[in-house]
Design a protein around this motif. Structure first.
Motif, mmCIF file in Angstrom:
data_model
loop_
_atom_site.group_PDB
_atom_site.id
_atom_site.type_symbol
_atom_site.label_atom_id
_atom_site.label_comp_id
_atom_site.label_asym_id
_atom_site.label_seq_id
_atom_site.Cartn_x
_atom_site.Cartn_y
_atom_site.Cartn_z
ATOM 1 N N VAL A 118 0.823 -1.209 0.000
ATOM 2 C CA VAL A 118 0.000 0.000 0.000
ATOM 3 C C VAL A 118 0.859 1.262 0.000
ATOM 4 O O VAL A 118 0.614 2.198 -0.773
ATOM 5 N N ASN A 119 1.883 1.305 0.836
ATOM 6 C CA ASN A 119 2.690 2.523 0.927
ATOM 7 C C ASN A 119 3.458 2.805 -0.345
ATOM 8 O O ASN A 119 3.647 3.974 -0.724
ATOM 9 N N THR A 120 3.906 1.769 -1.031
ATOM 10 C CA THR A 120 4.609 1.978 -2.298
ATOM 11 C C THR A 120 3.647 2.503 -3.356
ATOM 12 O O THR A 120 3.981 3.426 -4.118
ATOM 13 N N PHE A 121 2.450 1.966 -3.404
ATOM 14 C CA PHE A 121 1.453 2.473 -4.343
ATOM 15 C C PHE A 121 0.999 3.884 -3.987
ATOM 16 O O PHE A 121 0.689 4.689 -4.881
ATOM 17 N N TYR A 122 0.955 4.194 -2.705
ATOM 18 C CA TYR A 122 0.513 5.527 -2.262
ATOM 19 C C TYR A 122 1.372 6.625 -2.883
ATOM 20 O O TYR A 122 0.885 7.724 -3.162
ATOM 21 N N ASN A 123 2.634 6.317 -3.118
ATOM 22 C CA ASN A 123 3.564 7.299 -3.703
ATOM 23 C C ASN A 123 3.740 7.109 -5.203
ATOM 24 O O ASN A 123 4.720 7.585 -5.776
ATOM 25 N N SER A 124 2.776 6.428 -5.842
ATOM 26 C CA SER A 124 2.844 6.176 -7.283
ATOM 27 C C SER A 124 1.660 6.841 -7.984
ATOM 28 O O SER A 124 0.846 7.516 -7.361
ATOM 29 N N ASP A 125 1.567 6.585 -9.280
ATOM 30 C CA ASP A 125 0.444 7.111 -10.060
ATOM 31 C C ASP A 125 -0.809 6.253 -9.938
ATOM 32 O O ASP A 125 -1.869 6.636 -10.448
ATOM 33 N N PHE A 126 -0.708 5.110 -9.275
ATOM 34 C CA PHE A 126 -1.804 4.139 -9.284
ATOM 35 C C PHE A 126 -2.345 3.903 -7.875
ATOM 36 O O PHE A 126 -1.745 4.317 -6.892
ATOM 37 N N LYS A 127 -3.478 3.215 -7.803
ATOM 38 C CA LYS A 127 -4.079 2.903 -6.520
ATOM 39 C C LYS A 127 -3.828 1.430 -6.158
ATOM 40 O O LYS A 127 -3.827 0.574 -7.045
ATOM 41 N N PRO A 128 -3.660 1.136 -4.857
ATOM 42 C CA PRO A 128 -3.433 -0.242 -4.462
ATOM 43 C C PRO A 128 -4.734 -1.032 -4.354
ATOM 44 O O PRO A 128 -5.688 -0.625 -3.696
ATOM 45 N N GLY A 129 -4.759 -2.182 -5.006
ATOM 46 C CA GLY A 129 -5.869 -3.112 -4.881
ATOM 47 C C GLY A 129 -5.334 -4.471 -4.450
ATOM 48 O O GLY A 129 -4.149 -4.782 -4.688
ATOM 49 N N ILE A 130 -6.169 -5.269 -3.813
ATOM 50 C CA ILE A 130 -5.763 -6.624 -3.423
ATOM 51 C C ILE A 130 -6.930 -7.576 -3.647
ATOM 52 O O ILE A 130 -8.015 -7.394 -3.079
ATOM 53 N N TYR A 131 -6.694 -8.589 -4.484
ATOM 54 C CA TYR A 131 -7.612 -9.722 -4.597
ATOM 55 C C TYR A 131 -7.296 -10.660 -3.448
ATOM 56 O O TYR A 131 -6.125 -10.954 -3.172
ATOM 57 N N ASN A 132 -8.337 -11.147 -2.745
ATOM 58 C CA ASN A 132 -8.079 -11.906 -1.536
ATOM 59 C C ASN A 132 -9.237 -12.841 -1.211
ATOM 60 O O ASN A 132 -10.355 -12.662 -1.697
ATOM 61 N N ASP A 133 -8.936 -13.825 -0.368
ATOM 62 C CA ASP A 133 -9.965 -14.671 0.229
ATOM 63 C C ASP A 133 -10.095 -14.265 1.692
ATOM 64 O O ASP A 133 -9.174 -14.495 2.482
ATOM 65 N N PRO A 134 -11.218 -13.661 2.098
ATOM 66 C CA PRO A 134 -11.343 -13.143 3.458
ATOM 67 C C PRO A 134 -11.688 -14.201 4.499
ATOM 68 O O PRO A 134 -11.721 -13.887 5.698
ATOM 69 N N THR A 135 -11.960 -15.429 4.077
ATOM 70 C CA THR A 135 -12.349 -16.463 5.043
ATOM 71 C C THR A 135 -11.316 -17.576 5.165
ATOM 72 O O THR A 135 -11.071 -18.064 6.268
ATOM 73 N N GLU A 136 -10.720 -17.995 4.073
ATOM 74 C CA GLU A 136 -9.731 -19.084 4.108
ATOM 75 C C GLU A 136 -8.332 -18.500 4.026
ATOM 76 O O GLU A 136 -8.030 -17.720 3.126
ATOM 77 N N GLY A 137 -7.471 -18.880 4.969
ATOM 78 C CA GLY A 137 -6.136 -18.302 5.006
ATOM 79 C C GLY A 137 -6.090 -17.106 5.938
ATOM 80 O O GLY A 137 -7.061 -16.765 6.615
ATOM 81 N N GLY A 138 -4.939 -16.425 5.942
ATOM 82 C CA GLY A 138 -4.713 -15.389 6.939
ATOM 83 C C GLY A 138 -4.911 -13.965 6.482
ATOM 84 O O GLY A 138 -4.486 -13.021 7.179
ATOM 85 N N PHE A 139 -5.558 -13.757 5.318
ATOM 86 C CA PHE A 139 -5.608 -12.394 4.800
ATOM 87 C C PHE A 139 -6.360 -11.436 5.717
ATOM 88 O O PHE A 139 -5.891 -10.330 5.979
ATOM 89 N N SER A 140 -7.537 -11.805 6.174
ATOM 90 C CA SER A 140 -8.368 -10.856 6.931
ATOM 91 C C SER A 140 -7.660 -10.353 8.185
ATOM 92 O O SER A 140 -7.666 -9.147 8.472
ATOM 93 N N SER A 141 -7.055 -11.262 8.931
ATOM 94 C CA SER A 141 -6.366 -10.824 10.144
ATOM 95 C C SER A 141 -5.158 -9.962 9.805
ATOM 96 O O SER A 141 -4.889 -8.959 10.482
ATOM 97 N N ALA A 142 -4.435 -10.304 8.745
ATOM 98 C CA ALA A 142 -3.284 -9.503 8.335
ATOM 99 C C ALA A 142 -3.725 -8.118 7.869
ATOM 100 O O ALA A 142 -3.093 -7.103 8.204
ATOM 101 N N TYR A 143 -4.812 -8.077 7.105
ATOM 102 C CA TYR A 143 -5.297 -6.788 6.612
ATOM 103 C C TYR A 143 -5.720 -5.887 7.769
ATOM 104 O O TYR A 143 -5.368 -4.695 7.804
ATOM 105 N N CYS A 144 -6.491 -6.423 8.701
ATOM 106 C CA CYS A 144 -6.966 -5.596 9.814
ATOM 107 C C CYS A 144 -5.805 -5.140 10.691
ATOM 108 O O CYS A 144 -5.813 -4.008 11.201
ATOM 109 N N ALA A 145 -4.790 -5.979 10.859
ATOM 110 C CA ALA A 145 -3.601 -5.557 11.608
ATOM 111 C C ALA A 145 -2.867 -4.435 10.865
ATOM 112 O O ALA A 145 -2.424 -3.449 11.484
#
Length: 217
Positions: A118-145
């Motif tokens: 996110v921080n690298t994209f914040y200083n670029s011409d583009f916006k940060p997006g993330i495709y993710n699975d919010p239920t299987e795996g650790g993405f949701s907890s990592a994102y909220c942290a």
């Protein structure tokens, strides 16, 4: 929310044959997710000819970057983001378009990587997006942290959810827009609700109208 927009994504190039297959079997996509770099054995990279084809057919392009196999560590997040930004620039993707990191459900993922992306994209011409699975795996907890550590994460990141997965459908039979979200503030503006269509090599999606200004088209 205003009516969501139906679309598809594919690892294969969008050409007349595949577009006709989608139209005949499923519907008329307004958005097409495509990978911006070739990953051998996984995805064909978007080409200039394909961009012209999609735009001439009135289809907006959702850029995806997938040339990584885990999402761990701040510096790794920065490196993947810089590579994605390079390929977005190489293709001539306009300013303010979102580029989506392809974080699969089986990836290792942590908050530091998300902040680096996110921080690298914040200083670029583009916006940060993330495709993710919010239920299987650790993405949701990592994102909220990550969001708790840096407000830019929730303020500027666009999420594309892979859950729930009721299955591929025709456009007119698509479910109501109801993607699963992380248990914290998040802009979930995309939902891949069906994977691996039988008739064409695509997945089916719904997108919030809020995403449309951040697509290429």
């Amino acid at each position: 929310m205003a009516n969501p927009v139906w679309g598809v994504d594919s690892a294969a190039p969008a050409n007349l044959q595949l577009l006709n297959c989608v139209k005949n079997a499923y519907g008329n996509p307004k958005v097409w997710g495509r990978y911006i770099k070739t990953v051998p054995g996984a995805a064909d990279g978007l080409t200039a000819q394909e961009v012209t084809f999609l735009r001439n057919n009135g289809i907006k392009i959702l850029p995806i970057y997938s040339d990584f196999r885990e999402a761990v560590g701040y510096q790794n997040g920065q490196t993947v983001a810089r590579n994605a930004i390079f390929h977005a620039g190489r293709l001539g993707i306009p300013r303010n378009v979102a580029v989506f990191a392809n974080v699969e459900r089986f990836f290792r993922v942590d908050a530091a990587w998300i902040r680096g992306w996110v921080n690298t994209f914040y200083n670029s011409d583009f916006k940060p997006g993330i495709y993710n699975d919010p239920t299987e795996g650790g993405f949701s907890s990592a994102y909220c942290a990550a969001a708790a550590e840096d407000e830019k994460v929730s303020a500027h990141t666009i999420l594309w959810s892979a859950e729930p997965e009721p299955g591929v459908s025709k456009e007119r039979e698509a479910p109501a827009y109801n993607p699963i979200k992380p248990p914290c503030e998040a802009h979930v503006w995309g939902w891949q609700y069906g994977r691996d269509a039988e008739d064409c090599s695509i997945d089916t999606n719904l997108f919030s109208p809020l995403l449309l200004p951040h697509l290429w088209g």
